[in-house]
Design a protein around this motif. Structure first.
Motif, PDB file in Angstrom:
ATOM      1  N   ARG A  20      -4.713   3.625  34.975  1.00 32.33           N
ATOM      2  CA  ARG A  20      -4.840   4.723  34.228  1.00 32.33           C
ATOM      3  C   ARG A  20      -6.127   4.542  33.144  1.00 32.33           C
ATOM      4  O   ARG A  20      -6.358   5.503  32.340  1.00 32.33           O
ATOM      5  N   ASP A  21      -6.714   3.301  32.967  1.00 31.09           N
ATOM      6  CA  ASP A  21      -7.835   3.076  32.043  1.00 31.09           C
ATOM      7  C   ASP A  21      -6.954   3.063  30.523  1.00 31.09           C
ATOM      8  O   ASP A  21      -7.669   3.965  29.937  1.00 31.09           O
ATOM      9  N   SER A  22      -5.784   2.695  30.439  1.00 28.03           N
ATOM     10  CA  SER A  22      -5.228   2.714  29.336  1.00 28.03           C
ATOM     11  C   SER A  22      -5.962   2.247  28.071  1.00 28.03           C
ATOM     12  O   SER A  22      -5.421   2.530  27.002  1.00 28.03           O
ATOM     13  N   ASP A  24      -6.183  -1.918  35.908  1.00 29.07           N
ATOM     14  CA  ASP A  24      -5.640  -0.713  35.025  1.00 29.07           C
ATOM     15  C   ASP A  24      -5.240   0.653  35.676  1.00 29.07           C
ATOM     16  O   ASP A  24      -6.320   1.285  36.415  1.00 29.07           O
ATOM     17  N   SER A  69      -1.387  -3.202  35.259  1.00 27.74           N
ATOM     18  CA  SER A  69      -0.765  -2.243  34.262  1.00 27.74           C
ATOM     19  C   SER A  69      -0.824  -0.942  35.011  1.00 27.74           C
ATOM     20  O   SER A  69      -1.752  -0.445  35.358  1.00 27.74           O
ATOM     21  N   GLY A  70       0.227  -0.061  34.735  1.00 31.70           N
ATOM     22  CA  GLY A  70       0.383   1.488  34.733  1.00 31.70           C
ATOM     23  C   GLY A  70       0.800   1.687  36.305  1.00 31.70           C
ATOM     24  O   GLY A  70       0.797   2.985  36.470  1.00 31.70           O
ATOM     25  N   ARG A 115     -10.734   0.034  36.741  1.00 29.93           N
ATOM     26  CA  ARG A 115     -10.158   1.145  35.849  1.00 29.93           C
ATOM     27  C   ARG A 115      -9.791   2.212  36.574  1.00 29.93           C
ATOM     28  O   ARG A 115     -10.768   2.605  37.818  1.00 29.93           O
ATOM     29  N   ASN A 116      -8.785   2.883  36.566  1.00 27.19           N
ATOM     30  CA  ASN A 116      -8.321   4.083  37.197  1.00 27.19           C
ATOM     31  C   ASN A 116      -8.446   3.591  38.748  1.00 27.19           C
ATOM     32  O   ASN A 116      -9.035   4.087  39.600  1.00 27.19           O
TER      33      ASN A 116
END
Length: 550
Positions: free
Chosen positions: A200-202, A198, A265-266, A219-220
């Motif tokens: 942007r840690d969405s 992920d 993602s992202g 994350r991030n």
């Protein structure tokens, strides 16, 4: 007016219908909030109601067929009547409820709403033993605007012959989560694992990251670090698979290497994953992106995910972590409380479950030779202390007896109390059995009929049972017979099951599978090691079932 199909259990479909006025229902039992309700078996009133709707009913009226599978089975003409009402009556509505999409009638213009995630996958409840039986080909994600299931194709044939994994793009966030949860619900962690990346840690992986399938959640994420880790994992997997054509063929040799789905993602630029994507056929590492990319093969079309997806994403991973009780003998073998002797396809012959793994999935042993019939045999061992060995013998031998008649399988026991109880079955050859004489007789019989192997002999319509020779703590006087059967048994349908407190160390005697006790049972075939929980009632069944067979 829009005609609806509501897919889900009764408590969800009832909640969705609540508040509608002028509802006339065909269904079992009573339901609050409907104008009138007729049981499907009440033919006169049911037909009067349908005829009223065919004439136009009253403006704004709704015909509710509650549990389409049951109602249509009661009235074979119901589908045609509903098609007519939906097509010709412009001022009334038709609503149909069902437990799965494939139960719905054909050629009825319905807008499908999937209210329940499990219903999309044909389940009424989740248990690991029942749910984790998926095949790595196609997985439902949601429904399209026409109400047809949208399916993500996880594999394709790269050259028309060898199946390989697909890389997927799923732009819609709900469909992305639905696909990941669907794989978790239909495949055990031994067959499917996931890495979440992920940018942007969405929060797109919230809830899903609690499932036992997830081995990492970045994350991030730093893209370069993640790609480097994945490339190292690809190299590790390629070394394991070796010269096998694909990872799917590798599993055929009982070397279980799970598919690894990397869910990303992202990130705007996904070209860094190109090297990871190239070896998908052998590595089993597949990519799932949240946007189209040159790296991916499949774009999952826009669709409507189940209405309770987020609720299930929070609830199901916790269920996946809970222990489930071990099955009893008859539940393990999917049979009534007795033996079942009936013909089975060649692939399933002499193949039997001995227990379940830690995820509730069956662990099997196949006596057939790996060279002749894609089995695991022909010869095996049971290695356990004196107090445990009988349990392993019963799990394997009793399962074979329950599935195969004495005309298909005969058994010789050489030993003492380890085989107690089982020796009462009609499969057992009692008295002094000359194994070498039996072998010579089989050789002559096949030669006389010009059969190359016992399987060729059977294919010609000639009967000859397999022979399972169970030996507890082999002694020197057994050695000559064991050596002969070890070398030639796969051709003539003779199998060895050697039992003892330690692995067998006999000259010119080779085994290919092993059930072993070491603070728990394991099944070993080559490099594959599987934990096994045996049925809970083996001791009782070992004494009662052989007598019942006789």
């Amino acid at each position: 007016m829009t005609h609806l199909a509501l897919i889900g259990p009764p408590h969800l479909t009832t909640r969705r219908i609540a508040g509608l006025r002028g509802v006339y229902r065909i269904g079992r039992g009573a339901q609050d909030g409907v104008a009138v309700s007729f049981d499907p078996g009440d033919e006169r009133r049911r037909q009067n109601l349908l005829a009223w709707f065919e004439r136009g009913a009253e403006p704004g009226a709704t015909l509710l067929v509650d549990d389409w599978k049951h109602c249509s089975a009661t009235d074979p003409g119901l589908a045609e009547a509903v098609r007519w009402i939906a097509a010709a009556s412009w001022n009334v509505r038709v609503i149909i409820t069902a437990r799965s999409v494939d139960e719905l009638p054909e050629r009825v213009p319905l807008r499908v709403e999937v209210l329940d995630f499990l219903a999309l996958h044909g389940m009424t409840r989740f248990t690991k033993a029942l749910a984790w039986k998926g095949r790595w080909w196609k997985v439902p994600v949601g429904v399209d605007a026409a109400g047809a299931p949208v399916v993500a194709e996880l594999t394709h044939f790269a050259d028309g012959k060898w199946r390989t994994g697909s890389h997927l793009s799923v732009p819609r966030a709900e469909a992305f989560r639905s696909l990941v949860l669907a794989l978790m619900c239909t495949h055990s962690p031994k067959l499917f694992q996931a890495v979440f990346v992920d940018a942007r840690d969405s929060g797109i992986f919230d809830g899903l990251d609690q499932a036992p399938h997830v081995i990492a959640h970045h994350r991030n994420a730093d893209l370069a670090e993640v790609v480097a880790e994945l490339e190292a994992e690809v190299e590790r997997r390629l070394e394991i698979v070796g010269n096998t054509w694909t990872v799917f063929d590798h599993r055929g040799f009982d070397q279980v290497l799970p598919q690894l789905l990397v869910c990303v993602s992202g990130f705007d630029d996904l070209s860094a994953f190109t090297a990871v994507a190239e070896e998908v056929g052998k590595s089993g590492v597949q990519l799932l992106f949240d946007r189209p990319s040159n790296v991916t093969d499949v774009l999952v079309e826009d669709c409507e995910a189940p209405a309770n997806l987020d609720e299930m994403a929070g609830r199901l991973p916790a269920l996946m972590l809970q222990d489930e009780p071990a099955p009893d003998f008859f539940s393990l073998h999917d049979m009534p409380n007795t033996h079942v002797w009936r013909p089975r396809p060649v692939k399933l012959q002499y193949r039997v479950a001995v227990g379940v793994d830690e995820y509730g999935q069956k662990i099997e042993i196949d006596l057939k030779s790996t060279h002749l019939q894609d089995g695991m045999g022909p010869h095996g061992e049971i290695v356990a202390p004196d107090g445990q060995r009988a349990e392993g013998v019963r799990a394997l031998v009793l399962g074979l007896m329950a599935r195969h008649s004495p005309e298909e399988l005969q058994i010789v026991f050489l030993g003492t109390e380890v085989f107690a109880g089982l020796d009462g079955a009609p499969h057992v050859r009692h008295g002094l059995v000359d194994l070498l004489a039996d072998h010579e007789q089989r050789v002559r019989t096949l030669a006389d009929h010009r059969s190359r192997t016992i399987w060729d002999h059977r294919a010609a319509g000639l009967a000859m049972p397999e022979l399972l020779v169970c030996v507890d703590e082999p002694r020197p006087e057994h050695l000559a017979a064991l050596q002969t059967l070890s070398r030639e048994g796969r051709t003539y349908g003779q199998h060895l099951l050697l039992c003892g407190t330690t692995p067998v160390r006999l000259p010119d005697v080779q085994t290919s599978y092993r059930l072993e006790w070491d603070n728990g049972w394991t099944r070993r075939i080559g490099r594959s090691v599987e934990n096994v929980v045996l049925p809970t009632d083996l001791n009782d069944r070992a004494w009662s079932l052989p007598v019942a067979m006789s």
